[in-house]
Structures are given as C-alpha cells and as structure tokens.
Design a protein around this motif. Structure first.
Motif, PDB file in Angstrom:
ATOM      1  N   GLY A   6       1.002  -1.591  -0.062  1.00 60.69           N
ATOM      2  CA  GLY A   6      -0.212   0.370   0.176  1.00 60.69           C
ATOM      3  C   GLY A   6       0.907   1.553   0.214  1.00 60.69           C
ATOM      4  O   GLY A   6       2.028   1.570  -0.299  1.00 60.69           O
ATOM      5  N   ASP A   7      -0.427   2.329   0.110  1.00 65.24           N
ATOM      6  CA  ASP A   7       0.655   3.722  -0.010  1.00 65.24           C
ATOM      7  C   ASP A   7       0.362   4.533   0.858  1.00 65.24           C
ATOM      8  O   ASP A   7       1.097   5.875   2.033  1.00 65.24           O
ATOM      9  CB  ASP A   7      -0.501   4.358  -1.459  1.00 65.24           C
ATOM     10  N   ASP A   8      -0.252   3.624   1.982  1.00 66.44           N
ATOM     11  CA  ASP A   8       0.120   4.189   3.701  1.00 66.44           C
ATOM     12  C   ASP A   8       0.647   3.361   4.500  1.00 66.44           C
ATOM     13  O   ASP A   8       1.966   2.835   3.938  1.00 66.44           O
ATOM     14  CB  ASP A   8      -1.489   3.177   4.898  1.00 66.44           C
ATOM     15  N   PRO A   9       1.363   5.052   5.752  1.00 63.41           N
ATOM     16  CA  PRO A   9       2.498   4.053   5.926  1.00 63.41           C
ATOM     17  C   PRO A   9       2.554   2.623   7.367  1.00 63.41           C
ATOM     18  O   PRO A   9       1.435   2.766   7.621  1.00 63.41           O
ATOM     19  CB  PRO A   9       1.721   5.969   7.522  1.00 63.41           C
ATOM     20  N   ALA A  10       3.607   2.057   6.604  1.00 60.24           N
ATOM     21  CA  ALA A  10       3.488   0.958   7.014  1.00 60.24           C
ATOM     22  C   ALA A  10       3.457   0.770   8.571  1.00 60.24           C
ATOM     23  O   ALA A  10       4.490   2.147   9.467  1.00 60.24           O
ATOM     24  CB  ALA A  10       4.587   0.167   6.328  1.00 60.24           C
ATOM     25  N   PRO A  11       2.977  -0.499   9.962  1.00 58.49           N
ATOM     26  CA  PRO A  11       2.954  -0.293  11.430  1.00 58.49           C
ATOM     27  C   PRO A  11       4.505  -0.562  11.847  1.00 58.49           C
ATOM     28  O   PRO A  11       5.488  -1.430  11.093  1.00 58.49           O
ATOM     29  CB  PRO A  11       2.038  -1.269  11.433  1.00 58.49           C
ATOM     30  N   VAL A  12       4.683  -0.429  12.568  1.00 56.94           N
ATOM     31  CA  VAL A  12       5.920  -0.515  12.960  1.00 56.94           C
ATOM     32  C   VAL A  12       6.005  -2.525  13.781  1.00 56.94           C
ATOM     33  O   VAL A  12       4.684  -2.948  12.999  1.00 56.94           O
ATOM     34  CB  VAL A  12       6.123  -0.041  14.948  1.00 56.94           C
ATOM     35  N   LYS A  13       7.648  -2.967  13.379  1.00 56.10           N
ATOM     36  CA  LYS A  13       7.293  -3.826  13.497  1.00 56.10           C
ATOM     37  C   LYS A  13       6.289  -4.721  15.317  1.00 56.10           C
ATOM     38  O   LYS A  13       6.374  -4.236  15.736  1.00 56.10           O
ATOM     39  CB  LYS A  13       9.094  -4.920  13.492  1.00 56.10           C
ATOM     40  N   GLY A  14       5.847  -5.902  14.612  1.00 49.89           N
ATOM     41  CA  GLY A  14       5.341  -6.670  16.092  1.00 49.89           C
ATOM     42  C   GLY A  14       3.699  -6.446  15.932  1.00 49.89           C
ATOM     43  O   GLY A  14       3.152  -6.847  16.885  1.00 49.89           O
ATOM     44  N   ASP A  15       4.093  -4.652  15.368  1.00 43.09           N
ATOM     45  CA  ASP A  15       2.015  -4.373  15.136  1.00 43.09           C
ATOM     46  C   ASP A  15       1.913  -4.946  14.645  1.00 43.09           C
ATOM     47  O   ASP A  15       1.650  -5.924  13.584  1.00 43.09           O
ATOM     48  CB  ASP A  15       2.071  -2.995  14.818  1.00 43.09           C
ATOM     49  N   ALA A  16      -0.435  -5.627  15.328  1.00 41.35           N
ATOM     50  CA  ALA A  16      -0.870  -6.836  14.791  1.00 41.35           C
ATOM     51  C   ALA A  16      -2.201  -5.912  14.315  1.00 41.35           C
ATOM     52  O   ALA A  16      -2.470  -4.873  15.007  1.00 41.35           O
ATOM     53  CB  ALA A  16      -1.081  -7.970  15.405  1.00 41.35           C
ATOM     54  N   PRO A  17      -1.748  -5.928  12.950  1.00 43.14           N
ATOM     55  CA  PRO A  17      -2.772  -4.839  12.031  1.00 43.14           C
ATOM     56  C   PRO A  17      -4.753  -5.749  12.887  1.00 43.14           C
ATOM     57  O   PRO A  17      -4.721  -6.719  13.523  1.00 43.14           O
ATOM     58  CB  PRO A  17      -3.663  -5.696  11.097  1.00 43.14           C
ATOM     59  N   ALA A  18      -5.734  -4.493  13.077  1.00 42.25           N
ATOM     60  CA  ALA A  18      -7.070  -5.550  13.440  1.00 42.25           C
ATOM     61  C   ALA A  18      -7.876  -6.369  12.347  1.00 42.25           C
ATOM     62  O   ALA A  18      -7.458  -6.832  11.384  1.00 42.25           O
ATOM     63  CB  ALA A  18      -7.484  -4.428  13.150  1.00 42.25           C
ATOM     64  N   LYS A  19      -8.331  -7.402  13.604  1.00 41.43           N
ATOM     65  CA  LYS A  19      -9.064  -8.321  12.867  1.00 41.43           C
ATOM     66  C   LYS A  19     -10.044  -7.938  11.870  1.00 41.43           C
ATOM     67  O   LYS A  19     -10.340  -8.908  10.339  1.00 41.43           O
ATOM     68  CB  LYS A  19      -9.567  -9.303  13.968  1.00 41.43           C
ATOM     69  N   ASP A  20     -10.445  -6.534  11.735  1.00 36.01           N
ATOM     70  CA  ASP A  20     -11.435  -5.926  10.687  1.00 36.01           C
ATOM     71  C   ASP A  20     -10.478  -5.520   9.572  1.00 36.01           C
ATOM     72  O   ASP A  20     -11.114  -4.683   9.006  1.00 36.01           O
ATOM     73  CB  ASP A  20     -12.873  -5.453  10.851  1.00 36.01           C
ATOM     74  N   ALA A  21     -10.109  -5.640   9.642  1.00 29.97           N
ATOM     75  CA  ALA A  21      -8.245  -4.318   8.212  1.00 29.97           C
ATOM     76  C   ALA A  21      -9.538  -4.854   7.193  1.00 29.97           C
ATOM     77  O   ALA A  21      -9.052  -6.780   7.418  1.00 29.97           O
ATOM     78  CB  ALA A  21      -7.099  -4.464   9.554  1.00 29.97           C
TER      79      ALA A  21
END
Length: 437
Positions: A6-21
């Motif tokens: 994607g074109d959005d800022p990626a999360p820091v390592k270890g961050d888990a995306p929301a289940k409804d992402a």
C-alpha cells in the motif's frame, strides 16, 4: 496501517493489524523475506539484500507498477537497518511538508538517529522541489527512498537521479500472485472458485497484488454458496476475465500464439487466436496493447502505418465499445499480419540502450551544443556548427558523436517495405559523408 503493497505508512514491527482490517493489510509482509515477487532485489544477491546485509542503505528510487510492494519495501528497509522511518506523499505534500521533514531529520541526526525518508509518487514533485532534496541527500541528513510508477529518466531531475540508485520492481507474475492467494486462503479459507476461475482471477489482476487481494476479499465477503466458474466470476465482479480451458492454453499461451502468427504473416491464424482471446473474455485493451507493441517490434519502419493503424484501432474501440469496436481490433490484426516485417527498429533500440549504459555521460561535441548565453559561446559551444540546410544536398556530413567515441551503427534497415527506401537514403548519406571526410 499499510496494506501488503500500500501507499499508507506501514506499521512498526510487531504491530498486529485489527481483525476487521482489509485483507491486504492483514497480509502485509513483516520482513523483507516475506515480500513476494521481488527476489531479484530483496534476495541475498539483490541490490537491497546486499545493502541490508552490509547494514547501510544508499538513496534509491523504486520504480514499478502499482501493487508490487514499493511502500512495504521502504518501511521494511528502515526496520532492517534500524533507521527512523518517515514518509510523505507528493500528491498531498508541499514545500512546507518537505521543510518540516528535513528539519526533523536534522534534529534526529543530532541525536544519532538516521532517517529514511520515503517519498511516494516522487515524480509528482516539480523540478524545483526535487532540487530541494539534493543538499539533504548529499549531507546524509536523510536516506531518500522514492517510489514512482513513471519512468525516472523522464520524471526525475538528472541531478537527483545521479545521487540515487534506480531499482526496478517487476510486475507480479502468475506464480507470485498464486502465492498471495495461498496466503489469503491460509487466513480466510478456500476461495469460492473452481480451478479455471482461479486462474482467470489471477490473470485479471495484471500483475497487481493489491488489486488481486481486493478482488479476493470481495469474494469472501459475498459468502457465495457454490464455487464460481470463469463466466460467473466475470459476471459477479463486473469485469471481463479470460477463460482458461481444460487444456490450460490460457492467457499467455494464446497471446504468444497471436504474436507469432502475426510475425509469421499468417492473417488467418492471427485472427483465430485474437478471436479465441476476445470470445473467452480477455480485455480488448490488453490485446490492443500487444498489437501496438508488435507494430514497433516486428514491423517498425518497414511499414510506419502499422503503428498508426493500431493506435487508431484503440481509439475506435474506446469510442465504440464492445462489440462494435472489436472489428477495429480485427482490422489492426489483419494489417499487422499482412504488412512487411522488420525488427530493425527493435534491434536498434536494444543496441543503442546498451551502448548508452556502457558509455555513461560522454559530452556531445561542442559544435552541436546550444549556446544561449555569452559564457557558453566564449567556451566554444556551437562553434563550427554546419547548418545542413545551407548545403546543396541538405546534408553537412558533420560528426555528431562524443569525442573519444567512434560512430556506431545501431539501425540497419532491411530490403522490405518502406525500409528499402530508408536504406537507400542512409547509403546515400554515407557516400556523401565518406566523400567529405
């Protein structure tokens, strides 16, 4: 949070995306080794892999089609070498945003923290804005990673390009897209598609991983009771998808057969394979793109009208739509099949590009350089230039090659079609040139 490509800022390592992402967000790579389809860059022997192995990044431009992993690679690079990551988009940012990003990077550098500045759609910055990066890149205030879908040679300043390595991301092939679907199914379960529809879905993505996962998510959300075949898939997604028959001679086999039938000057076979693709649901614009390519690669100046015919067919199809516009595609197909063939222009392009890369930035001879200022005239720019129109033959025979480089021969026209005339002209000019030398 960023999706897989994607074109959005990626999360820091270890961050888990929301289940409804979104599905693509939940499948984003967590390390460079997870990035699909770019092993030529991210593998141990690739440019990115080697930089990560050494623990030091150079500024770079990531050039590639949408949905191939540019944003994710940039963030993962920062993670891999322990750099601070910050990003801006040239679509939404201006001079004030750049100044703020540089000021923050300088402040962090004072605290011993290096900054990777990711600039998405970097080609959208104008030349003055691009020049603004130069002092900060040269001083090492930031390591610049730009992303673009446009050819950097045309879209970016030469000064900026000289300070950054251009890395080319490849459109995801069938195997890479299949691997994405496998990851999706490990998370969400089997896709509601039969084998042929699955292959058609991959083909319809045209190398764009983000698009493929978006289509897969649409299928999951629909909770379909039965697997779809290619025709039902096309109707459901409101998108024409190519049918792969039981013999598996699908998209790539048919386009190869069409191309080679055209090259072999067999209009009947070429029409057949074109019809196979279009009646199976192939995108007409894909077929037209291949015809346009053929017109330059396999016909060139043997019949310069071939390219015009193909572009006119594209315009006619876009104007008329389907099915009326498909006769224009057939007309272009027949024109190409029956035209004289020559790959001289194609060979010339390859040879000239190869030599240009080998010779670097040799200066053209001074006599053919423009001299718009007094200083440039004083140092010899334009001195001794022969104006060809002032000669009897309209041909001066001057040398146009850089000093220290022998004249090269890239283009060798054939004795077919219009190129026969072109060859005669070149031979005439060569005789004049030899007489004057």
């Amino acid at each position: 949070m960023a999706d897989l490509f994607g074109d959005d800022p990626a999360p820091v390592k270890g961050d888990a995306p929301a289940k409804d992402a979104p599905l693509a967000d939940r499948l984003r790579p967590r390390a460079l080794a997870d990035v699909i389809g770019q092993d030529h860059l991210t593998g141990e022997a690739g440019a990115i892999g080697r930089m990560v192995g050494a623990g030091k990044l150079s500024s770079m431009i990531l050039w590639g089609p949408p949905g191939t992993g540019k944003t994710s690679i940039a963030r993962l690079l920062a993670d891999e070498v322990g750099m601070r990551f910050t990003s801006i988009s040239a679509v939404f940012s201006g001079v004030a945003d750049l100044k703020k990003a540089f000021a923050e990077a300088e402040k962090m550098a004072g605290a011993g923290q290096r900054t990777l500045l990711f600039v998405d759609e970097i080609h959208r910055f104008n030349r003055a804005q691009q020049d603004g990066f130069l002092p900060f890149v040269e001083r090492g205030t930031v390591t610049l990673v730009g992303a673009t879908t446009e050819n950097p040679s045309f879209a970016l300043n030469a000064a900026l390009l000289s300070r950054a390595q251009v890395l080319i991301l490849e459109r995801l092939d069938h195997a890479a897209l299949e691997a994405l679907l496998v990851r999706a199914e490990e998370l969400e379960g089997p896709l509601p598609l039969n084998e042929d529809a699955r292959a058609a879905l991959i083909s319809s993505a045209d190398g764009d991983g983000r698009f493929l996962l978006g289509q897969a998510e649409t299928l999951y959300n629909a909770a379909l009771p039965e697997p779809l075949d290619p025709a039902a898939l096309g109707a459901f997604l409101q998108r024409r998808v190519a049918v792969y028959d039981k013999d598996r001679d699908g998209h790539y086999n048919l386009i190869s057969a069409l191309h080679k039938s055209l090259r072999g000057s067999d209009p009947q076979a070429a029409l057949y394979y074109m019809a196979r693709m279009l009646t199976a649901g192939e995108e007409p614009l894909y077929v037209l793109r291949r015809l346009v390519r053929f017109a330059s690669e396999d016909i060139g100046l043997a019949d310069p009208n071939a390219l015009t015919q193909c572009l006119a067919a594209k315009q006619a199809y876009e104007f008329l739509g389907s099915p009326e516009g498909e006769v224009a595609i057939a007309q272009a197909c027949l024109y190409l099949a029956t035209a004289p063939k020559s790959n001289a222009a194609y060979n010339a392009q390859k040879a000239s590009f190869r030599t240009a890369k080998e010779t670097g930035s040799l200066m053209p001879p001074a006599n053919i350089l423009n001299a718009p200022t007094k200083l440039m005239k004083d140092i010899g720019y334009g001195e001794g230039y022969s104006y060809d129109h002032n000669t009897e033959e309209g041909f001066s025979g001057d040398n146009y090659w850089p000093d220290g480089m022998d004249p090269q021969v890239f283009y060798e026209p054939v004795e077919r079609g219009f190129e026969r005339k072109v060859k005669e002209r070149i031979e005439y000019w060569n005789r004049l040139r030899e007489g004057r030398s």
